[in-house]
Design a protein around this motif. Structure first.
Motif, short mmCIF file in Angstrom:
data_model
loop_
_atom_site.label_atom_id
_atom_site.label_comp_id
_atom_site.label_asym_id
_atom_site.label_seq_id
_atom_site.Cartn_x
_atom_site.Cartn_y
_atom_site.Cartn_z
N PRO A 1 -37.64 -16.46 -23.17
CA PRO A 1 -36.25 -16.91 -23.03
C PRO A 1 -35.32 -15.89 -22.41
O PRO A 1 -34.44 -16.26 -21.61
N ILE A 2 -35.47 -14.61 -22.75
CA ILE A 2 -34.58 -13.59 -22.21
C ILE A 2 -34.59 -13.60 -20.69
O ILE A 2 -33.53 -13.51 -20.04
N HIS A 3 -35.78 -13.74 -20.10
CA HIS A 3 -35.83 -13.76 -18.64
C HIS A 3 -35.25 -15.04 -18.08
O HIS A 3 -34.48 -15.02 -17.10
N ARG A 4 -35.62 -16.16 -18.66
CA ARG A 4 -35.14 -17.44 -18.14
C ARG A 4 -33.62 -17.53 -18.16
O ARG A 4 -33.00 -18.02 -17.22
N TYR A 5 -33.02 -17.02 -19.23
CA TYR A 5 -31.56 -17.09 -19.32
C TYR A 5 -30.88 -15.97 -18.54
O TYR A 5 -29.72 -16.12 -18.14
N LEU B 1 -21.45 -7.75 -22.74
CA LEU B 1 -20.87 -9.02 -22.31
C LEU B 1 -21.06 -10.14 -23.32
O LEU B 1 -20.28 -11.10 -23.33
N ASP B 2 -22.06 -10.03 -24.17
CA ASP B 2 -22.28 -11.05 -25.20
C ASP B 2 -23.47 -10.63 -26.05
O ASP B 2 -24.05 -9.56 -25.83
N TRP B 3 -23.85 -11.49 -27.01
CA TRP B 3 -25.01 -11.21 -27.85
C TRP B 3 -25.96 -12.39 -27.79
O TRP B 3 -25.58 -13.52 -28.07
N TRP B 4 -27.19 -12.11 -27.41
CA TRP B 4 -28.23 -13.14 -27.30
C TRP B 4 -29.19 -13.03 -28.48
O TRP B 4 -29.55 -11.93 -28.91
N TRP B 5 -29.61 -14.19 -28.99
CA TRP B 5 -30.59 -14.18 -30.07
C TRP B 5 -32.00 -13.96 -29.51
O TRP B 5 -32.38 -14.56 -28.52
N LYS C 1 -17.63 -16.45 -17.86
CA LYS C 1 -17.87 -17.88 -18.10
C LYS C 1 -19.37 -18.18 -18.00
O LYS C 1 -19.93 -18.88 -18.86
N ALA C 2 -20.01 -17.65 -16.97
CA ALA C 2 -21.45 -17.84 -16.79
C ALA C 2 -22.22 -17.26 -17.97
O ALA C 2 -23.18 -17.87 -18.47
N MET C 3 -21.78 -16.09 -18.42
CA MET C 3 -22.45 -15.44 -19.56
C MET C 3 -22.28 -16.25 -20.83
O MET C 3 -23.23 -16.44 -21.60
N ASP C 4 -21.08 -16.75 -21.10
CA ASP C 4 -20.83 -17.52 -22.31
C ASP C 4 -21.68 -18.79 -22.34
O ASP C 4 -22.21 -19.17 -23.39
N ASP D 1 -26.50 -21.67 -24.61
CA ASP D 1 -27.76 -22.40 -24.39
C ASP D 1 -28.95 -21.64 -24.95
O ASP D 1 -29.86 -22.23 -25.55
N LEU D 2 -28.96 -20.32 -24.76
CA LEU D 2 -30.08 -19.51 -25.26
C LEU D 2 -30.14 -19.56 -26.79
O LEU D 2 -31.22 -19.75 -27.37
N ARG D 3 -29.01 -19.38 -27.43
CA ARG D 3 -28.99 -19.41 -28.90
C ARG D 3 -29.53 -20.74 -29.43
O ARG D 3 -30.33 -20.77 -30.37
#
Length: 335
Positions: free
Chosen positions: A47-51, A149-153, A266-269, A274-276
């Motif tokens: 997922p990390i790569h896809r997102y 920029l944000d936090w990904w699960w 905006k793109a990051m949010d 979606d990733l979470r």
């Protein structure tokens, strides 16, 4: 004539120097797009790569090509520690880093990744999306030149072992692959296991050749990276919550025109949301896949004792790093 040429050259140098010092980026229509490299350690099917790629595609779309991001997966440009250092120094544009890897910068970031500290998705969201973490993010930008920029699960981590582990006592003497981070090493030692530091890229071969008896990561990675073929037993400890931060060099971030920074955020949010959702919804699917692959999925008989095993370590860490208030906040978010 010679003096005129020298004056012209001097003027050009001063003009270019002033533009650089002010962090100005010329319009893409005249100078081409702002080219940004985004690197991470994850495999291309994770997922990390896809997102990361989704984020890059959205940035290109929203900025109409004024900002172009190229993603470099699977450690092509270095390991996580080196990437983080290089982003801080301005030698790398962007990377994806595990929050526990920030302990040498701002120790509080590692608090949520202490064993059994976060035990639910709801608690994780309350912690990482809080004002308290937002203040840490601003410190990171101002003190270390790294803009989060944000936090990904990444998800809750579990154990994969060639030896059956049905209760905490069964961990005794079992060799587990570990990163060289204190929170992992301490966790294994408190469980009675034997942590063996191996780089992530060598984990499969280390498990395959018997250097270790097991490893730990998310159920997604256990399945997608084929670790389940080496370890028959999947122990659902959910012992540690792993999150990742997409980061960018702060000076680079400030040099990007404000309108494009807004579009990038905006793109990051959108990518983050979606990733979470995918990581949360897919957890049960990977457990089902592991069951269907002939693995033995185990729930520890005395899992309720894990929190009490690690609580003294939480308190010790908080006192050592002067972040008792953050510890209380995280615990409160879990109630």
């Amino acid at each position: 004539m010679k003096k005129v040429v020298m004056l012209v050259m001097l003027f050009l140098c001063l003009t270019m120097g002033m533009a650089y010092a002010n962090g100005q980026v010329e319009n893409a229509a005249t100078t081409g797009p702002i080219e940004i490299k985004l690197a991470h350690e994850n495999a291309v099917d994770q997922p990390i790569h896809r997102y990361s790629q989704l984020f890059a595609d959205k940035v290109n779309q929203y900025t109409e090509g004024r900002v172009h991001i190229t993603v470099y997966p699977a450690g092509q440009l270095g390991n996580m520690t080196d990437l983080t250092t290089n982003v801080s120094l301005g030698l790398m544009d962007m990377c994806i880093i595990d929050n526990s890897n920030l302990i040498n910068y701002i120790p509080e970031y590692s608090m949520p990744s202490l064993p059994m500290m976060i035990t639910s998705w709801d608690q994780a969201e309350k912690v990482f999306d809080s004002d308290m973490v937002a203040k840490l993010n601003e410190r990171m930008a101002s003190e270390y030149n790294i803009r989060i920029l944000d936090w990904w699960w990444n998800g809750f981590r579990n154990m994969c072992s060639s030896k059956p582990i049905y209760k905490i006592a069964d961990f005794k003497g079992v060799k587990f692959r570990s990163p060289g981070l204190d929170n992992y090493l301490t966790m294994f030692n408190l469980l009675g296991a034997k942590p063996t530091v191996i780089p992530w890229g060598e984990t499969f071969s280390g498990f395959q050749t018997g250097i270790v008896d097991g490893m730990e990561t998310t159920t997604e990675a256990i399945y997608s990276q084929s670790f389940y073929t080496l370890g028959k037993y999947i122990i659902m400890t959910r012992h540690l919550f792993s999150s990742n931060a997409p980061v960018i060099n702060e000076k680079l971030w400030e040099s990007i025109p404000e309108r494009d920074r807004v579009l990038m955020q905006k793109a990051m949010d959108e990518a983050t949301s979606d990733l979470r959702k995918e990581v949360i919804s897919s957890e049960a699917d990977y457990i089902k896949k592991l069951n269907n692959s002939g693995n033995v999925v185990i729930e520890l008989q005395d899992k309720d004792k894990l929190v009490s095993i690690f609580t003294p370590y939480w308190n010790e860490f908080a006192k050592k790093n002067n972040c008792e208030d953050f510890l209380k906040f995280i615990i409160e978010c879990g109630k």
